[in-house]
Structures are given as structure tokens and as C-alpha cells.
Scaffold this active site. Structure first.
Site, PDB file in Angstrom:
ATOM      1  N   HIS A 158       0.854  -1.188   0.000  1.00 39.45           N
ATOM      2  CA  HIS A 158       0.000   0.000   0.000  1.00 39.45           C
ATOM      3  C   HIS A 158       0.890   1.238   0.000  1.00 39.45           C
ATOM      4  O   HIS A 158       2.111   1.138   0.167  1.00 39.45           O
ATOM      5  CB  HIS A 158      -0.909   0.005   1.226  1.00 39.45           C
ATOM      6  CG  HIS A 158      -0.121   0.123   2.501  1.00 39.45           C
ATOM      7  ND1 HIS A 158       0.423  -0.976   3.144  1.00 39.45           N
ATOM      8  CD2 HIS A 158       0.268   1.207   3.222  1.00 39.45           C
ATOM      9  CE1 HIS A 158       1.103  -0.557   4.205  1.00 39.45           C
ATOM     10  NE2 HIS A 158       1.026   0.763   4.280  1.00 39.45           N
ATOM     11  N   HIS A 176       5.854   6.229  -1.223  1.00 39.10           N
ATOM     12  CA  HIS A 176       6.491   4.990  -1.651  1.00 39.10           C
ATOM     13  C   HIS A 176       5.633   3.799  -1.240  1.00 39.10           C
ATOM     14  O   HIS A 176       4.721   3.935  -0.424  1.00 39.10           O
ATOM     15  CB  HIS A 176       7.888   4.855  -1.020  1.00 39.10           C
ATOM     16  CG  HIS A 176       7.844   4.741   0.460  1.00 39.10           C
ATOM     17  ND1 HIS A 176       7.747   5.839   1.298  1.00 39.10           N
ATOM     18  CD2 HIS A 176       7.869   3.648   1.265  1.00 39.10           C
ATOM     19  CE1 HIS A 176       7.704   5.419   2.551  1.00 39.10           C
ATOM     20  NE2 HIS A 176       7.772   4.106   2.565  1.00 39.10           N
TER      21      HIS A 176
END
Length: 178
Positions: free
Chosen positions: A37, A121
Site C-alpha cells: 500500500h 512509496h
């Protein structure tokens, strides 16, 4: 108290490409598909009675939908001894605005956040004590494009520690406009 964080879910086809980065690296604890995620904002432990308040404030945000691209990999720490290995996310203005709006509204409720700059990220692996080099992986995937996708919502996750790492449960979904 549940540990909560806001996140953007990654589509299955991009997760499948990200999982192909896996390689034998000493000390790497690779994330499963369910754990991949993009964290927008970590709240930490939140009492049950405050969860409804958090959700009500966030529901009131009016933010536009946008597209993201996942490409390249990098690491936090030195490649010879990394702390985390991650896939890069294009930091479009809409993503940064969403993260800043969440931080602003929840800061108004008394939550305190890490002061480091937001670096979007997708964590691929975490490392503890024994850390092998990821230099070869960085070379192999520095320009790999894992895919682009439309972001039409974000989620509030509850994180629960489990034997195979953290387990994430969606508590609520928040639609973006457009």
C-alpha cells in the site's frame, strides 16, 4: 487501542509486478500482496471513541481524484545495509495536497505527526539486524515501470500485529471527487 493509518490501495496487477522484485537478500522481510500500500498518514494508537470523530472530519474533505505511477525502486539507508526497500511513486501535486490536507485536519484534532517530509512509496521489504545488500536489485529495477492507476479513494486501515507481519483491515473508504 487500534493502530490506524490512512493509505492508498494498490491495484492487484501492480501488486503482482511488485512481488516479482523479490530476491534472496539476507534479512529481508518481504511484504505480502495484502501488505502492499501507499501510506498517506500514520495516526498510531487511537481510542475507539475517537475513530468516529476522525472519520467524520476526513469525510468532510473535498479532494480531487488523480492518477499515480509506480516506478523504480530505492531504499532507506545505504544499499549495502538498508532499513527498507521500496517502489517509487510519482509525487503528483494532488497526492501531496491530499496528504497535507489529512495532516492539517487531523492535526486540528490534536494528533501529532512525524516532521519529516512526505516521501510517497510502497514498502517492498523491511530489514532488521542482519541486512544484505540491495545494490543489485536497485540496478535491475531503477527504471522499471510497475504501472499507473487512477486514485478514486483512500482508506483508513487498522493495523494488527500478526505472526507473518502486520494485518491491515479497512475501517472506512473515502471517495475522492471526479
Amino acid at each position: 487501542m487500534p493502530r490506524l493509518f490512512f493509505s492508498i490501495e494498490i491495484p492487484v496487477q501492480i501488486k503482482q509486478r511488485l512481488l516479482q522484485v523479490r530476491a534472496p537478500v539476507a534479512g529481508a522481510r518481504w511484504q505480502s500482496a495484502a501488505q502492499l500500500h501507499l501510506t498517506l498518514l500514520f495516526l498510531g494508537p487511537v481510542s475507539d471513541d475517537r475513530v468516529a470523530e476522525v472519520c467524520a472530519e476526513v469525510r468532510a474533505l473535498a479532494m480531487p481524484a488523480f492518477d499515480l505511477e509506480v516506478s523504480g525502486i530505492g531504499c532507506f539507508g545505504q544499499p549495502a545495509s538498508p532499513r527498507n526497500l521500496w517502489a517509487g511513486v510519482s509525487p503528483c501535486d494532488s497526492l501531496l495536497a491530499l496528504q497535507a490536507a489529512l495532516k492539517d485536519v487531523l492535526g486540528g484534532l490534536g494528533f501529532e505527526f512525524d516532521q519529516r517530509a512526505f516521501r510517497p512509496h510502497v514498502t517492498l521489504a523491511r530489514f532488521k539486524k542482519q541486512r544484505g545488500s540491495v545494490a543489485a536489485l536497485l540496478d535491475d529495477h531503477q527504471s522499471t515501470n510497475f504501472g499507473a492507476f487512477p486514485v478514486q479513494e483512500f482508506v483508513l486501515y487498522q493495523s494488527t500485529q500478526g505472526g507473518g507481519g502486520s494485518v491491515y483491515t479497512v475501517l472506512e473508504r473515502f471517495a475522492l471527487e471526479g
